[in-house]
Design an enzyme around this catalytic site. Structure first.
Site, PDB file in Angstrom:
ATOM      1  N   ASP A   1      15.819 -54.883  29.385  1.00  0.00           N
ATOM      2  CA  ASP A   1      14.940 -55.122  30.529  1.00  0.00           C
ATOM      3  C   ASP A   1      14.864 -53.865  31.387  1.00  0.00           C
ATOM      4  O   ASP A   1      15.765 -53.020  31.357  1.00  0.00           O
ATOM      5  CB  ASP A   1      15.431 -56.315  31.364  1.00  0.00           C
ATOM      6  CG  ASP A   1      16.841 -56.132  31.912  1.00  0.00           C
ATOM      7  OD1 ASP A   1      17.729 -55.677  31.152  1.00  0.00           O
ATOM      8  OD2 ASP A   1      17.077 -56.429  33.100  1.00  0.00           O
TER       9      ASP A   1
ATOM     10  N   GLU B   1      20.159 -57.245  32.730  1.00  0.00           N
ATOM     11  CA  GLU B   1      21.142 -56.393  33.430  1.00  0.00           C
ATOM     12  C   GLU B   1      20.637 -55.942  34.788  1.00  0.00           C
ATOM     13  O   GLU B   1      21.408 -55.805  35.732  1.00  0.00           O
ATOM     14  CB  GLU B   1      21.484 -55.183  32.545  1.00  0.00           C
ATOM     15  CG  GLU B   1      22.649 -54.333  33.056  1.00  0.00           C
ATOM     16  CD  GLU B   1      22.268 -53.243  34.046  1.00  0.00           C
ATOM     17  OE1 GLU B   1      23.178 -52.665  34.673  1.00  0.00           O
ATOM     18  OE2 GLU B   1      21.064 -52.958  34.210  1.00  0.00           O
TER      19      GLU B   1
END
Length: 376
Positions: free
Chosen positions: A85, A146
């Site tokens: 991400d 994350e």
């Protein structure tokens, strides 16, 4: 044959990395992150891995776990842990498109941390093509969240780490190219103020503005920052109509400390803000936390091996603890030897000018290949 003679080709790596950068994958767009996981799963499979797709939860995308063939398949080995991400919303490519200018390769998420993830796969692929076998089996785990503190995959990462002897995290290298051997603790908080609505034109005095109360609270929170523990407000949401006194306002706060005890005091101070002032209710709740990771002998031994490999390649790998959380916080705090930030060099992460240094693709692929071939 060893890591020094593996035929890494920068042009080939650029060809493979470009689709990753052009597949934008902001954390909050689960479908976009899943498209990125598809690309990574294909490249991992093409490098020889057995692939598992793990469904997402809590509104986030899914994860990919890839395990490579090995005579000791299933025994404790090396985990490469990375996230796919990014912080950049879809459309950022228009502002920071994939392009190569001199020694810089630009694009959203290229430094944090698609570049490092990609060269990790390339290291494994070249080892396999050369007919070499790593002393330990290798697992790659790519996760989707994350950038918001890993709320949906922390247990997955920790359980995978428990099954392995070592963890490599190809987060971007520090500004001097150094690795990270410890990380500060991080806590997130959600703050809400609840006021009393009224018409802002003809009944202003009847209202109690949640926005005004939050504005005062933000100054108070940021003023709590000391050398030992910092507080910053990074997100604020409130209001729909300018002619209404806002009855609700929400903010997100990040706190960081070098020692767990300082973070614990910071948490206490934040939670103490709960209460009511001037008819406005203030609610503070805890978000996700990353524990302090302090290096032990196992971490330093890993670093020294990496430094020796770096010298063979032709650079001096420094190390130290760092602010800014990563999934290395979790594995390091568990006491599993972890080496973080061995990914590509670059600058501008989390900005619209994010880039990597072109020549660090080969350098870092070789470093990771060396670690995979030498960790026992």
């Amino acid at each position: 044959m060893d890591h020094m003679s593996l035929p890494f080709d920068t042009d080939e790596m650029l060809k493979g990395l470009k689709p990753w950068i052009e597949c934008e994958s902001p954390t909050f767009d689960a479908a976009a992150v899943d498209r990125m996981m598809d690309l990574a799963a294909y490249d991992l499979a093409a490098a020889g891995a057995e692939i598992e797709r793990i469904p997402g939860r809590m509104g986030f995308g899914g994860s990919v776990r890839a395990r490579f063939p090995h005579k000791d398949f299933g025994k404790p080995g090396i985990l490469i842990s990375g996230h796919l991400d990014t912080v950049h919303p879809v459309g950022t490519l228009e502002v920071n498109p994939w392009r190569i200018e001199g020694n810089k390769v630009y694009g959203p998420g290229i430094q944090d941390m698609k570049g490092g993830n990609y060269v990790s796969i390339e290291a494994i692929r070249q080892i396999a093509l050369a007919g070499l076998e790593t002393p330990l089996p290798v697992t790659v785990l790519f996760t989707p969240d994350e950038e918001v503190g890993t709320p949906s995959t922390r247990e997955l990462i920790e359980m995978e780490a428990r099954k392995n002897k070592y963890v490599l995290v190809p987060e971007p290298a520090k500004p001097d190219g150094g690795a990270v051997t410890g990380r500060f603790a991080i806590a997130r908080f959600n703050v809400r103020t609840r006021g009393r609505p009224s018409h802002a034109g003809w009944a202003l005095k009847d209202g109690r503005s949640a926005i005004a109360a939050m504005a005062r609270k933000i100054l108070e929170i940021e003023a709590m920052t000391t050398e030992d523990c910092t507080f910053s407000v990074g997100v604020v949401h409130a209001g729909t109509w300018v002619n209404c006194v806002s009855s609700s306002c929400e903010a997100e706060v990040l706190s960081m400390a070098k020692r767990q005890e300082d973070l614990d005091k910071g948490v206490e101070a934040m939670l103490a803000l709960n209460g009511e002032e001037n008819d406005v209710v203030v609610e503070v709740t805890r978000g996700v936390t990353r524990p302090v990771w302090e290096p032990d002998d196992g971490v330093i031994a890993m670093y020294e091996l990496a430094r020796d490999i770096g010298k063979e390649i032709g650079f001096d790998l420094t190390h130290g603890s760092a602010g800014g959380g990563s999934d290395g916080n979790f594995t390091g705090a568990m006491g599993i030897p972890t080496l973080d930030s061995i990914g590509v060099r670059g600058a501008g992460l989390h900005t619209l000018g994010e880039y990597i240094e072109l020549d660090s693709l080969e350098e870092r692929a070789r470093l990771i290949a060396g670690m995979l071939l030498k960790l026992k």
